[in-house]
Design a protein around this motif. Structure first.
Motif, mmCIF file in Angstrom:
data_model
loop_
_atom_site.group_PDB
_atom_site.id
_atom_site.type_symbol
_atom_site.label_atom_id
_atom_site.label_comp_id
_atom_site.label_asym_id
_atom_site.label_seq_id
_atom_site.Cartn_x
_atom_site.Cartn_y
_atom_site.Cartn_z
ATOM 1 N N VAL A 1 -51.129 -71.002 -103.236
ATOM 2 C CA VAL A 1 -50.234 -71.785 -104.080
ATOM 3 C C VAL A 1 -48.923 -71.977 -103.341
ATOM 4 O O VAL A 1 -48.280 -71.022 -102.957
ATOM 5 N N SER A 2 -48.494 -73.189 -103.127
ATOM 6 C CA SER A 2 -47.262 -73.476 -102.398
ATOM 7 C C SER A 2 -46.104 -73.612 -103.371
ATOM 8 O O SER A 2 -46.281 -73.746 -104.580
ATOM 9 N N ALA A 3 -44.875 -73.589 -102.801
ATOM 10 C CA ALA A 3 -43.689 -73.707 -103.645
ATOM 11 C C ALA A 3 -43.642 -75.042 -104.368
ATOM 12 O O ALA A 3 -43.341 -75.121 -105.553
ATOM 13 N N SER A 4 -43.921 -76.096 -103.655
ATOM 14 C CA SER A 4 -43.806 -77.420 -104.258
ATOM 15 C C SER A 4 -44.811 -77.633 -105.376
ATOM 16 O O SER A 4 -44.485 -78.184 -106.431
ATOM 17 N N SER A 5 -46.074 -77.168 -105.167
ATOM 18 C CA SER A 5 -47.084 -77.366 -106.200
ATOM 19 C C SER A 5 -46.784 -76.519 -107.423
ATOM 20 O O SER A 5 -47.025 -76.941 -108.557
ATOM 21 N N ALA A 6 -46.243 -75.314 -107.210
ATOM 22 C CA ALA A 6 -45.902 -74.443 -108.346
ATOM 23 C C ALA A 6 -44.798 -75.071 -109.178
ATOM 24 O O ALA A 6 -44.846 -75.078 -110.408
ATOM 25 N N GLU A 7 -43.783 -75.626 -108.505
ATOM 26 C CA GLU A 7 -42.677 -76.228 -109.237
ATOM 27 C C GLU A 7 -43.140 -77.445 -110.034
ATOM 28 O O GLU A 7 -42.828 -77.596 -111.206
ATOM 29 N N SER A 8 -43.888 -78.303 -109.396
ATOM 30 C CA SER A 8 -44.282 -79.544 -110.063
ATOM 31 C C SER A 8 -45.229 -79.296 -111.223
ATOM 32 O O SER A 8 -45.216 -80.030 -112.220
ATOM 33 N N SER A 9 -46.059 -78.227 -111.134
ATOM 34 C CA SER A 9 -47.026 -77.977 -112.197
ATOM 35 C C SER A 9 -46.379 -77.388 -113.429
ATOM 36 O O SER A 9 -46.938 -77.489 -114.525
ATOM 37 N N LEU A 10 -45.221 -76.776 -113.293
ATOM 38 C CA LEU A 10 -44.580 -76.125 -114.429
ATOM 39 C C LEU A 10 -43.520 -76.995 -115.098
ATOM 40 O O LEU A 10 -43.191 -76.775 -116.263
ATOM 41 N N VAL A 11 -42.929 -77.903 -114.382
ATOM 42 C CA VAL A 11 -41.916 -78.767 -114.995
ATOM 43 C C VAL A 11 -42.556 -79.580 -116.114
ATOM 44 O O VAL A 11 -43.583 -80.237 -115.911
ATOM 45 N N GLY A 12 -41.966 -79.507 -117.304
ATOM 46 C CA GLY A 12 -42.492 -80.183 -118.480
ATOM 47 C C GLY A 12 -43.377 -79.299 -119.338
ATOM 48 O O GLY A 12 -43.705 -79.666 -120.479
ATOM 49 N N ALA A 13 -43.780 -78.141 -118.813
ATOM 50 C CA ALA A 13 -44.651 -77.246 -119.579
ATOM 51 C C ALA A 13 -43.876 -76.586 -120.710
ATOM 52 O O ALA A 13 -42.674 -76.353 -120.613
ATOM 53 N N VAL A 14 -44.589 -76.278 -121.791
ATOM 54 C CA VAL A 14 -44.003 -75.566 -122.919
ATOM 55 C C VAL A 14 -44.258 -74.077 -122.736
ATOM 56 O O VAL A 14 -45.380 -73.655 -122.433
ATOM 57 N N ALA A 15 -43.210 -73.279 -122.877
ATOM 58 C CA ALA A 15 -43.296 -71.832 -122.670
ATOM 59 C C ALA A 15 -42.773 -71.112 -123.904
ATOM 60 O O ALA A 15 -42.194 -71.717 -124.815
ATOM 61 N N VAL A 16 -42.960 -69.802 -123.927
ATOM 62 C CA VAL A 16 -42.449 -68.944 -124.997
ATOM 63 C C VAL A 16 -41.479 -67.944 -124.376
ATOM 64 O O VAL A 16 -41.781 -67.313 -123.352
ATOM 65 N N ALA A 17 -40.320 -67.817 -124.983
ATOM 66 C CA ALA A 17 -39.341 -66.835 -124.503
ATOM 67 C C ALA A 17 -39.848 -65.433 -124.833
ATOM 68 O O ALA A 17 -40.058 -65.104 -126.005
ATOM 69 N N VAL A 18 -40.057 -64.605 -123.813
ATOM 70 C CA VAL A 18 -40.518 -63.230 -124.040
ATOM 71 C C VAL A 18 -39.345 -62.261 -124.061
ATOM 72 O O VAL A 18 -39.518 -61.051 -124.223
ATOM 73 N N SER A 19 -38.151 -62.761 -123.849
ATOM 74 C CA SER A 19 -36.919 -61.991 -124.045
ATOM 75 C C SER A 19 -35.883 -62.929 -124.612
ATOM 76 O O SER A 19 -36.038 -64.159 -124.567
ATOM 77 N N ASP A 20 -34.825 -62.396 -125.160
ATOM 78 C CA ASP A 20 -33.742 -63.250 -125.638
ATOM 79 C C ASP A 20 -33.146 -63.996 -124.450
ATOM 80 O O ASP A 20 -32.868 -63.402 -123.400
ATOM 81 N N LEU A 21 -32.940 -65.305 -124.605
ATOM 82 C CA LEU A 21 -32.308 -66.111 -123.565
ATOM 83 C C LEU A 21 -30.828 -66.231 -123.892
ATOM 84 O O LEU A 21 -30.445 -66.930 -124.824
ATOM 85 N N MET A 22 -29.971 -65.506 -123.084
ATOM 86 C CA MET A 22 -28.551 -65.440 -123.440
ATOM 87 C C MET A 22 -27.618 -65.703 -122.245
ATOM 88 O O MET A 22 -26.737 -64.875 -121.969
ATOM 89 N N PRO A 23 -27.703 -66.807 -121.560
ATOM 90 C CA PRO A 23 -28.772 -67.809 -121.633
ATOM 91 C C PRO A 23 -29.951 -67.495 -120.715
ATOM 92 O O PRO A 23 -30.928 -68.210 -120.715
ATOM 93 N N SER A 24 -29.810 -66.407 -119.875
ATOM 94 C CA SER A 24 -30.893 -66.084 -118.949
ATOM 95 C C SER A 24 -31.861 -65.095 -119.575
ATOM 96 O O SER A 24 -31.510 -64.334 -120.470
ATOM 97 N N GLY A 25 -33.082 -65.101 -119.099
ATOM 98 C CA GLY A 25 -34.097 -64.176 -119.580
ATOM 99 C C GLY A 25 -35.432 -64.499 -118.940
ATOM 100 O O GLY A 25 -35.485 -65.014 -117.820
ATOM 101 N N GLU A 26 -36.520 -64.208 -119.659
ATOM 102 C CA GLU A 26 -37.852 -64.470 -119.134
ATOM 103 C C GLU A 26 -38.651 -65.310 -120.115
ATOM 104 O O GLU A 26 -38.514 -65.176 -121.336
ATOM 105 N N ILE A 27 -39.511 -66.168 -119.547
ATOM 106 C CA ILE A 27 -40.428 -66.976 -120.346
ATOM 107 C C ILE A 27 -41.852 -66.680 -119.889
ATOM 108 O O ILE A 27 -42.072 -66.105 -118.822
ATOM 109 N N GLU A 28 -42.812 -67.065 -120.725
ATOM 110 C CA GLU A 28 -44.218 -66.834 -120.398
ATOM 111 C C GLU A 28 -44.985 -68.146 -120.542
ATOM 112 O O GLU A 28 -44.860 -68.853 -121.553
ATOM 113 N N ILE A 29 -45.793 -68.459 -119.512
ATOM 114 C CA ILE A 29 -46.651 -69.645 -119.519
ATOM 115 C C ILE A 29 -48.040 -69.214 -119.074
ATOM 116 O O ILE A 29 -48.193 -68.672 -117.977
#
Length: 490
Positions: free
Chosen positions: A425-453
């Motif tokens: 998996v390359s950097a470019s393909s990973a970035e392009s495949s995730l942009v636009g995806a819907v994720a769930v925040a697995v921690s509070d985003l304040m404003p930084s945190g973690e999401i899950e896809i």
């Protein structure tokens, strides 16, 4: 899970190494009783029979300073009455010698040099500041003229300044002894003619060297020995003669490889701190806890370890550092992105480093007081390390994300989350495949945190406001250290 176990193993190894070094440095033994020799009267009490012996062998340098400083601090803290330097040295560095003089002067009990073969150059200067100097029958002492590190003569202007300073220093440390400052001056300065009355002890144009016999020749009224306090066969007989009517307790400092390692670590302290700061920063820009976190913790521990062995700090800085690391773990695994635990944890780690690099003495030391001067060099090291770390972080943020190395070290964790396989998996393909995806925040985003896809976690930052754990968000773009997200429409 494997990375967490590796971290715990590293911390466990650190604790075991520290305990083994402490135990290796101190070994208590009781020699067989020897008939007392003639010696000056000593005060009674338990302390008078406790001797801390420090070997001074080979060239004098930072490792010698570390051994003596750590031993003197231990002797003060544990109530030893006498520190004995078991000396056989050709001399060494002047800067370390001057610091050793100050260390010995702080000891409230008795300091003794046992010249076991020779005390040349810096060894003679150090011996002169101890209360008593004993010799074996074949021992010699002398030839203390300052030279460069390559053994060459110092230019005349610098030599005059240095000799004036050293003569004043020796007078300050040895003014209670009849001939000692003049003896050492004759050993350092070939232009000095040393006379007692009408008798010339050392003529002009020569450096003074003394055998054991000559060091005990008496002069003056009342008659006083030139330099020596006694001639004995070996160290055990010396200590037995000093411990009158009691069995002496002897603690011998055992030099280990750690002293040489500490010299190397102390010299590289700012660089070690810079690497640690960079590693901790990068770790907080990647999900979970991985190689950068381990590297940061290990480099901080190395810095503390080096200064601990150098005799500067005790074990308290290590305890404070472990508390700081524990808070960082809470930040990573319990409340990622909040900085609630990370900020105080990182501050504790930095404070522990300053504490570790400061020359702290036991509370029993008579003339020890807390002052800003104690922390000047540690703060300089810390500021220098942090500045180098900040520069390193800026360079990483600007250039590293565009390199193959970044793909290998960071993107793999970012895409794999908590353990997926991302081979191919390359950097470019990973970035392009995730942009636009819907994720769930697995921690509070304040404003930084973690999401899950799709079962994988990534670092993310909300482009505006904050969001609770469980909120659905949409990936907007890729940044250098994660993804930019926005709250998804209901």
């Amino acid at each position: 899970m494997i990375i967490r176990c590796c971290t715990l193993i590293c911390l466990g190894l650190w604790a075991s190494i520290t305990n083994s070094i402490v135990s290796a440095q101190v070994a208590v033994e009781e020699p067989e009783a020897v008939e007392p020799a003639n010696a000056p009267a000593k005060d009674g009490g338990e302390e008078s029979a406790k001797f801390y012996v420090v070997p001074v062998e080979g060239p004098i340098g930072p490792t010698t300073l570390y051994a003596i400083r750590g031993s003197v601090k231990t002797a003060i803290a544990e109530g030893y009455g006498t520190v004995v330097l078991d000396m056989n040295t050709p001399g060494g560095r002047l800067d370390s010698t001057l610091e050793i003089m100050e260390v010995l002067d702080r000891f409230p009990g008795k300091t003794i040099t046992f010249v076991n073969d020779e005390a040349i150059s810096a060894g003679a200067i150090i011996a002169a500041v101890t209360n008593e100097i004993y010799f074996t029958s074949k021992a010699v002492i002398g030839s203390a003229e300052p030279v460069t590190g390559q053994g060459e003569d110092i230019n005349e202007s610098m030599k005059r300044k240095l000799m004036s300073y050293l003569n004043a220093k020796m007078e300050a440390y040895t003014d209670q002894y009849a001939f000692r400052s003049d003896v050492i001056r004759a050993m350092m300065d070939p232009d000095f003619e040393f006379k007692i009355g009408e008798e010339v002890i050392s003529p002009k144009g020569e450096l003074l060297n003394l055998t054991a016999k000559r060091a005990h020749e008496v002069y003056g009224d009342p008659p006083m020995p030139l330099l020596g306090s006694g001639i004995v066969d070996d160290l055990d007989k010396l200590i037995s003669s000093l411990a009158v009517d009691t069995d002496p307790v002897i603690t011998r400092f055992e030099a280990t490889w750690s002293l040489s390692l500490a010299e190397f670590i102390v010299g590289l302290a700012p660089f070690l701190l810079a690497v640690a700061v960079i590693s901790v920063y990068v770790e907080f820009q990647t999900p979970g806890f991985g190689v950068f976190g381990i590297v940061g913790v290990v480099f901080f521990l190395i810095a503390i370890f080096g200064h601990n062995v150098a005799g500067l700090s005790g074990h308290e800085p290590l305890l404070l550092f472990i508390i700081g690391v524990a808070l960082l773990f809470l930040e990573v695994f319990v409340a990622p992105g909040t900085l609630f635990f990370a900020i105080p944890g990182f501050i504790m780690m930095l404070v522990s480093l300053v504490w570790a690099m400061a020359d702290i003495w036991p509370s029993e030391t008579p003339d020890f007081t807390w002052s800003w001067e104690m922390f000047e060099k540690p703060v300089q090291n810390l500021v220098g390390g942090v500045l180098m770390g900040v520069v390193g972080v800026l360079v990483l943020a600007r250039f590293l994300p565009k390199t193959f190395l970044w793909d290998r070290l960071v993107l793999k964790e970012s895409v794999a989350g908590l353990g997926g396989d991302v081979e191919g998996v390359s950097a470019s393909s990973a970035e392009s495949s995730l942009v636009g995806a819907v994720a769930v925040a697995v921690s509070d985003l304040m404003p930084s945190g973690e999401i899950e896809i799709d079962g994988r976690r990534y670092d993310a930052k909300l482009n505006f406001g904050s969001a609770d754990r469980g909120t659905q968000v949409r990936v907007v773009s890729k940044s250098d250290f994660g993804y930019i997200v926005e709250i998804a429409d209901s």
